[in-house]
Design an enzyme around this catalytic site. Structure first.
Site, PDB file in Angstrom:
ATOM      1  N   ARG A 106       0.851  -1.181   0.000  1.00 54.20           N
ATOM      2  CA  ARG A 106       0.000   0.000   0.000  1.00 54.20           C
ATOM      3  C   ARG A 106       0.892   1.239   0.000  1.00 54.20           C
ATOM      4  O   ARG A 106       2.093   1.137   0.211  1.00 54.20           O
ATOM      5  CB  ARG A 106      -0.934   0.020   1.212  1.00 54.20           C
ATOM      6  CG  ARG A 106      -0.233  -0.166   2.527  1.00 54.20           C
ATOM      7  CD  ARG A 106      -1.168  -0.225   3.713  1.00 54.20           C
ATOM      8  NE  ARG A 106      -1.183   1.023   4.457  1.00 54.20           N
ATOM      9  CZ  ARG A 106      -1.732   1.165   5.665  1.00 54.20           C
ATOM     10  NH1 ARG A 106      -2.323   0.139   6.248  1.00 54.20           N
ATOM     11  NH2 ARG A 106      -1.702   2.315   6.283  1.00 54.20           N
TER      12      ARG A 106
ATOM     13  N   CYS B 289       4.140   7.756  -6.115  1.00 49.58           N
ATOM     14  CA  CYS B 289       4.977   8.947  -6.026  1.00 49.58           C
ATOM     15  C   CYS B 289       4.057  10.162  -5.944  1.00 49.58           C
ATOM     16  O   CYS B 289       3.267  10.390  -6.869  1.00 49.58           O
ATOM     17  CB  CYS B 289       5.887   9.051  -7.244  1.00 49.58           C
ATOM     18  SG  CYS B 289       6.678  10.666  -7.431  1.00 49.58           S
TER      19      CYS B 289
ATOM     20  N   GLU C 208      -3.547   8.014   5.810  1.00 50.97           N
ATOM     21  CA  GLU C 208      -2.196   8.031   6.373  1.00 50.97           C
ATOM     22  C   GLU C 208      -1.143   8.415   5.330  1.00 50.97           C
ATOM     23  O   GLU C 208      -0.279   7.623   4.958  1.00 50.97           O
ATOM     24  CB  GLU C 208      -1.853   6.671   6.988  1.00 50.97           C
ATOM     25  CG  GLU C 208      -2.685   6.325   8.202  1.00 50.97           C
ATOM     26  CD  GLU C 208      -2.282   5.017   8.857  1.00 50.97           C
ATOM     27  OE1 GLU C 208      -2.620   4.811  10.026  1.00 50.97           O
ATOM     28  OE2 GLU C 208      -1.635   4.182   8.179  1.00 50.97           O
TER      29      GLU C 208
ATOM     30  N   CYS D  81      12.581  10.059  -6.852  1.00 52.67           N
ATOM     31  CA  CYS D  81      12.720   9.777  -8.282  1.00 52.67           C
ATOM     32  C   CYS D  81      12.993  11.060  -9.074  1.00 52.67           C
ATOM     33  O   CYS D  81      13.003  12.171  -8.543  1.00 52.67           O
ATOM     34  CB  CYS D  81      11.469   9.081  -8.803  1.00 52.67           C
ATOM     35  SG  CYS D  81      10.029  10.166  -8.969  1.00 52.67           S
TER      36      CYS D  81
ATOM     37  N   GLU E  42      -8.667   6.054  13.937  1.00 54.59           N
ATOM     38  CA  GLU E  42      -8.316   4.646  14.148  1.00 54.59           C
ATOM     39  C   GLU E  42      -7.747   4.459  15.547  1.00 54.59           C
ATOM     40  O   GLU E  42      -6.973   5.284  16.038  1.00 54.59           O
ATOM     41  CB  GLU E  42      -7.252   4.176  13.145  1.00 54.59           C
ATOM     42  CG  GLU E  42      -7.693   4.077  11.716  1.00 54.59           C
ATOM     43  CD  GLU E  42      -6.573   3.540  10.822  1.00 54.59           C
ATOM     44  OE1 GLU E  42      -5.640   2.896  11.365  1.00 54.59           O
ATOM     45  OE2 GLU E  42      -6.622   3.777   9.610  1.00 54.59           O
TER      46      GLU E  42
ATOM     47  N   TRP F 169       1.942  -5.095  14.135  1.00 56.26           N
ATOM     48  CA  TRP F 169       3.188  -4.578  13.584  1.00 56.26           C
ATOM     49  C   TRP F 169       4.290  -4.368  14.614  1.00 56.26           C
ATOM     50  O   TRP F 169       5.377  -3.916  14.262  1.00 56.26           O
ATOM     51  CB  TRP F 169       2.934  -3.276  12.832  1.00 56.26           C
ATOM     52  CG  TRP F 169       1.920  -2.363  13.454  1.00 56.26           C
ATOM     53  CD1 TRP F 169       0.597  -2.267  13.122  1.00 56.26           C
ATOM     54  CD2 TRP F 169       2.127  -1.421  14.507  1.00 56.26           C
ATOM     55  NE1 TRP F 169      -0.029  -1.328  13.902  1.00 56.26           N
ATOM     56  CE2 TRP F 169       0.890  -0.784  14.760  1.00 56.26           C
ATOM     57  CE3 TRP F 169       3.230  -1.043  15.272  1.00 56.26           C
ATOM     58  CZ2 TRP F 169       0.723   0.201  15.730  1.00 56.26           C
ATOM     59  CZ3 TRP F 169       3.069  -0.062  16.240  1.00 56.26           C
ATOM     60  CH2 TRP F 169       1.829   0.544  16.456  1.00 56.26           C
TER      61      TRP F 169
ATOM     62  N   GLU G 182      -3.030  -7.914   7.614  1.00 59.32           N
ATOM     63  CA  GLU G 182      -3.523  -7.448   8.909  1.00 59.32           C
ATOM     64  C   GLU G 182      -4.535  -8.410   9.542  1.00 59.32           C
ATOM     65  O   GLU G 182      -5.365  -8.003  10.350  1.00 59.32           O
ATOM     66  CB  GLU G 182      -4.118  -6.046   8.758  1.00 59.32           C
ATOM     67  CG  GLU G 182      -3.048  -5.009   8.426  1.00 59.32           C
ATOM     68  CD  GLU G 182      -3.594  -3.604   8.298  1.00 59.32           C
ATOM     69  OE1 GLU G 182      -3.000  -2.698   8.907  1.00 59.32           O
ATOM     70  OE2 GLU G 182      -4.580  -3.395   7.576  1.00 59.32           O
ATOM     71  N   LYS G 183      -4.427  -9.680   9.206  1.00 60.47           N
ATOM     72  CA  LYS G 183      -5.381 -10.648   9.752  1.00 60.47           C
ATOM     73  C   LYS G 183      -5.193 -10.880  11.251  1.00 60.47           C
ATOM     74  O   LYS G 183      -6.087 -11.396  11.921  1.00 60.47           O
ATOM     75  CB  LYS G 183      -5.289 -11.976   9.000  1.00 60.47           C
ATOM     76  CG  LYS G 183      -3.949 -12.672   9.037  1.00 60.47           C
ATOM     77  CD  LYS G 183      -3.983 -13.953   8.219  1.00 60.47           C
ATOM     78  CE  LYS G 183      -2.616 -14.613   8.123  1.00 60.47           C
ATOM     79  NZ  LYS G 183      -1.667 -13.811   7.315  1.00 60.47           N
TER      80      LYS G 183
ATOM     81  N   HIS H 153      -4.369  -8.225  13.195  1.00 60.98           N
ATOM     82  CA  HIS H 153      -4.719  -6.942  13.810  1.00 60.98           C
ATOM     83  C   HIS H 153      -6.164  -7.033  14.289  1.00 60.98           C
ATOM     84  O   HIS H 153      -7.048  -7.476  13.570  1.00 60.98           O
ATOM     85  CB  HIS H 153      -4.566  -5.816  12.784  1.00 60.98           C
ATOM     86  CG  HIS H 153      -4.677  -4.433  13.355  1.00 60.98           C
ATOM     87  ND1 HIS H 153      -5.826  -3.943  13.928  1.00 60.98           N
ATOM     88  CD2 HIS H 153      -3.775  -3.427  13.411  1.00 60.98           C
ATOM     89  CE1 HIS H 153      -5.621  -2.699  14.320  1.00 60.98           C
ATOM     90  NE2 HIS H 153      -4.381  -2.360  14.019  1.00 60.98           N
TER      91      HIS H 153
END
Length: 658
Positions: free
Chosen positions: A114, A118, A153, A160, A305, A313, A353-354, A356
């Site tokens: 995710r 750029c 987020e 680049c 959130e 994480w 994120e299973k 989380h």
């Protein structure tokens, strides 16, 4: 301008990220049943649905989202509708690899996760704008729509060639001429002078240390480049729905966005908050983030959130003990939140994120997590009308600034052990443990409402900010300033004398001869306490009182803490108890009082509007004496003269009668 108050309509918004595209559609009916049971009145949808809506370039598949929003509306559940632009679909990276970011080493950051875009890419921006346009046009009048949530987020960095061109244009606007840029960057050092704009690159990987002024400007540019992406989408949805408030979610203490500047571009300021349940200072960290976000919002704000249980994480992901989710949730409300949401509603069975947590965990509706969520929803319904839209006030401000933070992270600094964010948290903790309400402010902002202003550390201070601090003290305000402040100007250029001359005069310092950082675990003796992390060789000018001197070592007898009138300078970091005592002493002299005197250790008191929140952060029950008669809105029971708080217990007291 639309606001969170408009969206909440006298309630506390309660819910979380809802990702029904991960589940068979027959599950949706069960979801809304359980949402109603839990008191959920708002869910965030569409955050990561770009590939579902646009499975191939130019395609639009809105049918599933139509049915979802209709279902939510039929059950009285509002939608915080996201533009799904934080996670482009695989086809974009495959067809347009130029939209993918590159690291400072030049390596391609591929798709498959995710935030793989750029921010400077015109191709990415064009696709994002087109999708946002169609999304806003389709759902502008939908009854479920209550808030727009742009992207998610914002945290992408890129080095680049497209970014390089964008950076050069940004620099051209900032400096106009190469002579001005060369002066600002100090390019006479190490033969770095630029002769053409085309020579300038982002601060990519180099042979040795890079130009710190160039790195500072690149951080400023990156924040602005991301903001361009945000405002482009915001303007699209605002054109279609000028009555619907717009937000994007900050990450707590994320260095990549100047949140002061970003907050000015939002109708609602929202943040993602994830304290570690094993952190003994987790409650204070939660309070600090609430104070910071409320200050950026200049009023009620939104928890976009939080976790109902463990995250996925950390090295070890601990669940929240029973009661802690409720405690931290109501703490956010106490400190100004009018919306309380989670990532996510139903815990995922697949994907990164299973593990989380969700409001509805793998244990289902009989699980402890959902039972606690249900209790929180019921309690928010009890207090929502009383608390929604009300203010939290404070007599003390902690100054916080992204330029100063960015400057403090450069290579080649006196000590890599000094962490700007840890200093901010340490100073805030001294106030929190003393029961003193706190806000955050910009160093150049209006400080006149505060009796006391704290500067944990601001290495970089511009001229206007310095003048603002001096004027604040001259006007009768009390200023307490930590070490290594006012050392450089906005170009990261060292001030003569080791500190801005106006600040040296303010604190009674003739010069700063040397900075003496300390090794890890080392201390330096001072009158009445041990200093940690840092010390300074100060020569006073005779106009200030030495409140505490260094004892022993090279600095023996020199001032550690100076006071000149209502201006205090602390040239080391006192230990937690000593810092708390010092700040408490100065606060008392400034007429600042705790919210409630005589609280047991670990109990927090916060006033919001007419309500008094009591929060027990301890693992044992606590008894709190009260100076009058109250009613606990959560239980309906009288609290005359005192209240008993269970482990992680909360009381919300109203109907005060002296």
């Amino acid at each position: 301008m639309p606001s969170l108050h408009d969206a909440a309509r006298g309630r506390i918004l309660f819910g979380g990220d809802y990702n029904p595209e991960q589940w068979p559609e027959e599950v949706w009916a069960d979801d809304v049943r359980l949402m109603e049971e839990a008191g959920v009145n708002s869910v965030t949808v569409g955050v990561f649905s770009w590939a579902m809506i646009e499975p191939r370039p130019g395609a639009r598949e809105f049918g599933w989202l139509d049915r979802l929003l209709d279902l939510l509306a039929a059950h009285g559940i509002g939608a915080v509708l996201a533009t799904p632009t934080s996670s482009p679909p695989p086809w974009m990276g495959a067809l347009h690899p130029e939209t993918l970011p590159r690291t400072e080493d030049g390596a391609l950051v591929n798709y498959g996760s995710r935030q793989h875009f750029c921010p400077s890419s015109p191709v990415y921006r064009r696709y994002a704008a087109a999708l946002t346009e169609d999304l806003a046009a389709r759902y502008a009048d939908h009854p479920a729509l209550t808030v727009w949530h742009i992207n998610n987020e914002y945290c992408t960095h890129c080095w680049c060639d497209e970014t390089a061109g964008h950076f050069r244009r940004w620099l051209g606007s900032r400096y106009t001429t190469l002579d001005a840029l060369n002066d600002a960057w100090g390019t006479a050092f190490w033969s770095q002078r630029y002769d053409t704009w085309a020579e300038i690159l982002p601060p990519r990987r180099a042979q040795y240390m890079r130009n710190p002024a160039q790195e500072l400007d690149f951080k400023r540019f990156t924040s602005d480049a991301l903001m361009e992406c945000y405002t482009a989408e915001r303007d699209i949805v605002a054109r279609h729905t000028p009555h619907i408030p717009v937000t994007t979610n900050f990450m707590p203490l994320w260095s990549g966005q100047d949140a002061w500047a970003w907050a000015e571009q939002e109708d609602i300021v929202s943040v993602d908050v994830y304290p570690d349940p094993t952190d003994p200072h987790g409650g204070q960290y939660n309070a600090m983030l609430a104070d910071m976000t409320r200050s950026q919002a200049r009023g009620p704000w939104m928890v976009m959130e939080q976790a109902a249980g463990p995250v996925n994480w950390r090295d070890v992901n601990h669940p929240k003990p029973a009661g802690l989710n409720r405690l931290w949730s109501l703490q956010a409300v106490a400190r100004g939140a009018d919306a309380l949401c989670y990532f996510q509603w139903r815990q995922s069975r697949q994907g990164a994120e299973k593990f989380h947590s969700g409001m509805l965990s793998h244990a289902g509706e009989e699980g402890r997590t959902f039972r606690e969520v249900r209790r929180i929803g019921a309690e928010l319904a009890l207090i929502g009308a009383e608390v929604s839209g009300t203010e939290v006030t404070a007599d003390v401000a902690v100054l916080h600034d992204w330029d100063a933070w960015w400057s403090s992270t450069q290579q080649g600094r006196p000590s890599s052990l000094v962490s700007y964010t840890e200093l901010v948290q340490t100073w805030h903790r001294g106030l929190w443990e003393s029961g003193i309400s706190t806000e955050f402010a910009r160093p150049g902002g209006d400080l006149s409402a505060y009796r006391m202003v704290l500067v944990p550390q601001l290495q970089l201070l511009g001229d206007a900010a310095v003048d603002n601090l001096v004027a604040y003290v001259r006007g009768g305000g009390t200023l307490v300033c930590g070490f290594f402040t006012g050392v450089v100007d906005t170009d990261d250029r060292i001030r003569p004398g080791g500190m801005d001359a106006r600040l040296r005069e303010l604190f009674g310092i003739r010069t700063v001869h040397e900075w003496w950082p300390l090794d890890a675990g080392a201390t330096v003796g001072c009158d009445g306490f041990d200093g940690t992390l840092w010390s300074e060789e100060l020569e006073p000018d005779g106009s200030a009182e030495t409140v505490a001197a260094y004892r022993g070592g090279e600095l023996d007898g020199l001032p550690a803490v100076l006071r000149k009138g209502t201006a205090w300078y602390v040239s080391t970091l006192p230990g937690p108890e000593a810092l708390r005592g010092l700040l408490g002493r100065v606060a008392a002299d400034a007429g600042v009082r705790p919210v409630l005197e005589g609280l047991p250790p670990g109990v927090e008191a916060v006033r919001r509007g007419a309500l008094l929140f009591l929060l027990n952060h301890g693992r044992s029950p606590a008894a709190v004496e009260l100076p009058g008669r109250y009613v606990d809105l959560l239980t309906g029971e009288a609290a005359d003269g005192g209240v008993e708080l269970e482990r992680y217990g909360v009381a919300v007291l109203g109907d005060v009668r002296a």
